[in-house]
Design a protein around this motif. Sequence first.
Motif, mmCIF file in Angstrom:
data_model
loop_
_atom_site.group_PDB
_atom_site.id
_atom_site.type_symbol
_atom_site.label_atom_id
_atom_site.label_comp_id
_atom_site.label_asym_id
_atom_site.label_seq_id
_atom_site.Cartn_x
_atom_site.Cartn_y
_atom_site.Cartn_z
ATOM 1 N N MET A 1 -7.390 3.594 13.701
ATOM 2 C CA MET A 1 -6.069 4.105 14.088
ATOM 3 C C MET A 1 -5.847 4.096 15.604
ATOM 4 O O MET A 1 -4.706 4.227 16.059
ATOM 5 N N THR A 2 -6.947 3.949 16.377
ATOM 6 C CA THR A 2 -6.827 3.851 17.832
ATOM 7 C C THR A 2 -7.033 2.413 18.318
ATOM 8 O O THR A 2 -7.113 2.176 19.520
ATOM 9 N N SER A 3 -7.121 1.457 17.396
ATOM 10 C CA SER A 3 -7.432 0.072 17.765
ATOM 11 C C SER A 3 -6.233 -0.687 18.322
ATOM 12 O O SER A 3 -6.392 -1.776 18.876
ATOM 13 N N GLY A 4 -5.039 -0.128 18.173
ATOM 14 C CA GLY A 4 -3.833 -0.783 18.667
ATOM 15 C C GLY A 4 -2.660 0.158 18.466
ATOM 16 O O GLY A 4 -2.825 1.228 17.872
ATOM 17 N N PRO A 5 -1.476 -0.234 18.946
ATOM 18 C CA PRO A 5 -0.320 0.650 18.807
ATOM 19 C C PRO A 5 0.097 0.866 17.359
ATOM 20 O O PRO A 5 -0.130 0.006 16.502
ATOM 21 N N VAL A 6 0.709 2.010 17.125
ATOM 22 C CA VAL A 6 1.297 2.353 15.828
ATOM 23 C C VAL A 6 2.771 2.678 16.065
ATOM 24 O O VAL A 6 3.192 2.877 17.209
ATOM 25 N N VAL A 7 3.551 2.723 14.987
ATOM 26 C CA VAL A 7 4.922 3.219 15.064
ATOM 27 C C VAL A 7 5.002 4.413 14.122
ATOM 28 O O VAL A 7 4.643 4.307 12.944
ATOM 29 N N VAL A 8 5.415 5.546 14.692
ATOM 30 C CA VAL A 8 5.469 6.800 13.942
ATOM 31 C C VAL A 8 6.940 7.137 13.715
ATOM 32 O O VAL A 8 7.734 7.070 14.655
ATOM 33 N N GLN A 9 7.304 7.471 12.461
ATOM 34 C CA GLN A 9 8.702 7.790 12.188
ATOM 35 C C GLN A 9 8.816 8.939 11.195
ATOM 36 O O GLN A 9 7.910 9.189 10.403
ATOM 37 N N VAL A 10 9.956 9.618 11.290
ATOM 38 C CA VAL A 10 10.332 10.632 10.308
ATOM 39 C C VAL A 10 11.365 9.996 9.393
ATOM 40 O O VAL A 10 12.379 9.456 9.865
ATOM 41 N N LEU A 11 11.087 10.030 8.090
ATOM 42 C CA LEU A 11 12.017 9.513 7.079
ATOM 43 C C LEU A 11 12.696 10.697 6.417
ATOM 44 O O LEU A 11 12.033 11.678 6.061
ATOM 45 N N GLU A 12 14.006 10.587 6.244
ATOM 46 C CA GLU A 12 14.781 11.667 5.631
ATOM 47 C C GLU A 12 15.570 11.123 4.446
ATOM 48 O O GLU A 12 16.127 10.024 4.518
ATOM 49 N N GLY A 13 15.596 11.896 3.368
ATOM 50 C CA GLY A 13 16.407 11.506 2.215
ATOM 51 C C GLY A 13 16.019 12.298 0.986
ATOM 52 O O GLY A 13 15.101 13.128 1.021
ATOM 53 N N GLU A 14 16.729 12.020 -0.095
ATOM 54 C CA GLU A 14 16.479 12.684 -1.371
ATOM 55 C C GLU A 14 15.037 12.408 -1.822
ATOM 56 O O GLU A 14 14.642 11.241 -1.937
ATOM 57 N N GLY A 15 14.258 13.453 -2.002
ATOM 58 C CA GLY A 15 12.879 13.292 -2.478
ATOM 59 C C GLY A 15 12.039 12.382 -1.589
ATOM 60 O O GLY A 15 11.202 11.622 -2.078
ATOM 61 N N ALA A 16 12.228 12.480 -0.282
ATOM 62 C CA ALA A 16 11.630 11.516 0.657
ATOM 63 C C ALA A 16 10.104 11.423 0.561
ATOM 64 O O ALA A 16 9.548 10.332 0.738
ATOM 65 N N ILE A 17 9.436 12.535 0.275
ATOM 66 C CA ILE A 17 7.967 12.522 0.297
ATOM 67 C C ILE A 17 7.430 11.622 -0.817
ATOM 68 O O ILE A 17 6.632 10.704 -0.570
ATOM 69 N N LEU A 18 7.878 11.848 -2.038
ATOM 70 C CA LEU A 18 7.420 11.036 -3.175
ATOM 71 C C LEU A 18 7.984 9.621 -3.104
ATOM 72 O O LEU A 18 7.279 8.645 -3.412
ATOM 73 N N LYS A 19 9.234 9.502 -2.683
ATOM 74 C CA LYS A 19 9.845 8.166 -2.586
ATOM 75 C C LYS A 19 9.036 7.283 -1.639
ATOM 76 O O LYS A 19 8.740 6.118 -1.934
ATOM 77 N N ASN A 20 8.638 7.851 -0.487
ATOM 78 C CA ASN A 20 7.842 7.069 0.465
ATOM 79 C C ASN A 20 6.488 6.704 -0.124
ATOM 80 O O ASN A 20 6.014 5.577 0.044
ATOM 81 N N ARG A 21 5.868 7.627 -0.868
ATOM 82 C CA ARG A 21 4.566 7.316 -1.467
ATOM 83 C C ARG A 21 4.705 6.220 -2.518
ATOM 84 O O ARG A 21 3.827 5.363 -2.647
ATOM 85 N N ASP A 22 5.807 6.248 -3.268
ATOM 86 C CA ASP A 22 6.048 5.171 -4.240
ATOM 87 C C ASP A 22 6.241 3.823 -3.533
ATOM 88 O O ASP A 22 5.730 2.799 -3.995
ATOM 89 N N LEU A 23 6.968 3.828 -2.434
ATOM 90 C CA LEU A 23 7.178 2.578 -1.686
ATOM 91 C C LEU A 23 5.875 2.033 -1.131
ATOM 92 O O LEU A 23 5.665 0.818 -1.099
ATOM 93 N N MET A 24 4.977 2.941 -0.683
ATOM 94 C CA MET A 24 3.706 2.507 -0.072
ATOM 95 C C MET A 24 2.756 1.921 -1.102
ATOM 96 O O MET A 24 2.051 0.953 -0.814
ATOM 97 N N GLY A 25 2.668 2.522 -2.295
ATOM 98 C CA GLY A 25 1.673 2.116 -3.284
ATOM 99 C C GLY A 25 0.339 2.794 -3.023
ATOM 100 O O GLY A 25 0.186 3.574 -2.080
ATOM 101 N N ALA A 26 -0.655 2.503 -3.860
ATOM 102 C CA ALA A 26 -1.956 3.169 -3.787
ATOM 103 C C ALA A 26 -2.625 2.954 -2.433
ATOM 104 O O ALA A 26 -2.446 1.908 -1.801
ATOM 105 N N THR A 27 -3.428 3.965 -2.013
ATOM 106 C CA THR A 27 -4.146 3.909 -0.732
ATOM 107 C C THR A 27 -4.951 2.620 -0.596
ATOM 108 O O THR A 27 -4.954 1.989 0.461
ATOM 109 N N ASN A 28 -5.649 2.262 -1.685
ATOM 110 C CA ASN A 28 -6.422 1.020 -1.695
ATOM 111 C C ASN A 28 -5.503 -0.121 -2.140
ATOM 112 O O ASN A 28 -5.036 -0.122 -3.271
ATOM 113 N N PRO A 29 -5.242 -1.084 -1.257
ATOM 114 C CA PRO A 29 -4.283 -2.146 -1.623
ATOM 115 C C PRO A 29 -4.682 -2.918 -2.875
ATOM 116 O O PRO A 29 -3.818 -3.463 -3.557
ATOM 117 N N LYS A 30 -5.979 -2.920 -3.201
ATOM 118 C CA LYS A 30 -6.413 -3.604 -4.438
ATOM 119 C C LYS A 30 -5.861 -2.920 -5.674
ATOM 120 O O LYS A 30 -5.781 -3.516 -6.745
#
Length: 141
Positions: free
Chosen positions: A66-95
């Motif tokens: 996480m310190t190996s290069g720049p990151v972009v940090v953002q706040v997402l707002e919307g209906e059910g944003a926490i679960l919606k974002n997790r659904d968009l991301m998918g499982a922690t392990n990309p496999k």
Amino acid sequence: SIERTLSIVKPDAVAKNVIGEIYSRFEKAGLSIVAAKMKHLTQEEAEGFYAEHKERPFFADLVAFMTSGPVVVQVLEGEGAILKNRDLMGATNPKEAAAGTIRADFADSIDANAVHGSDSAASAEREVAYFFNDNEICPRG
Ligand code: CMP
């Protein structure tokens, strides 16, 4: 209900030049970016952010990544944003990530997994406050 969640585009995704493609997924799903900053995290910032994982065997590698290069940090707002974002991301392990999710499409490994997102309302509150002051958040209404 309308929620806010903390999202990070990790160093691997920044290096791949897919910040915009990831932002598009948030916006197409009805989430609004209400705060954003690019930064290269210090060791202390990354350790503090991931403090809940400090006893885990992967902690040192996680902080190094996480310190190996720049990151972009953002706040997402919307209906059910926490679960919606997790659904968009998918499982922690990309496999294990479902087809069409951000991690299935852009992540290479469980460490270089393209994005972070808060996993609960309590985490979201802590994580948003970790990176943003109230006056840096621009609610969309
Ligand atoms: P993130 O959502 O940012 O939260 C902690 C990170 O640790 C996680 O994504 C992964 O990138 C990383 N990690 C590495 N190994 C593991 C593991 N075995 N379980 C969970 N997270 C891991």
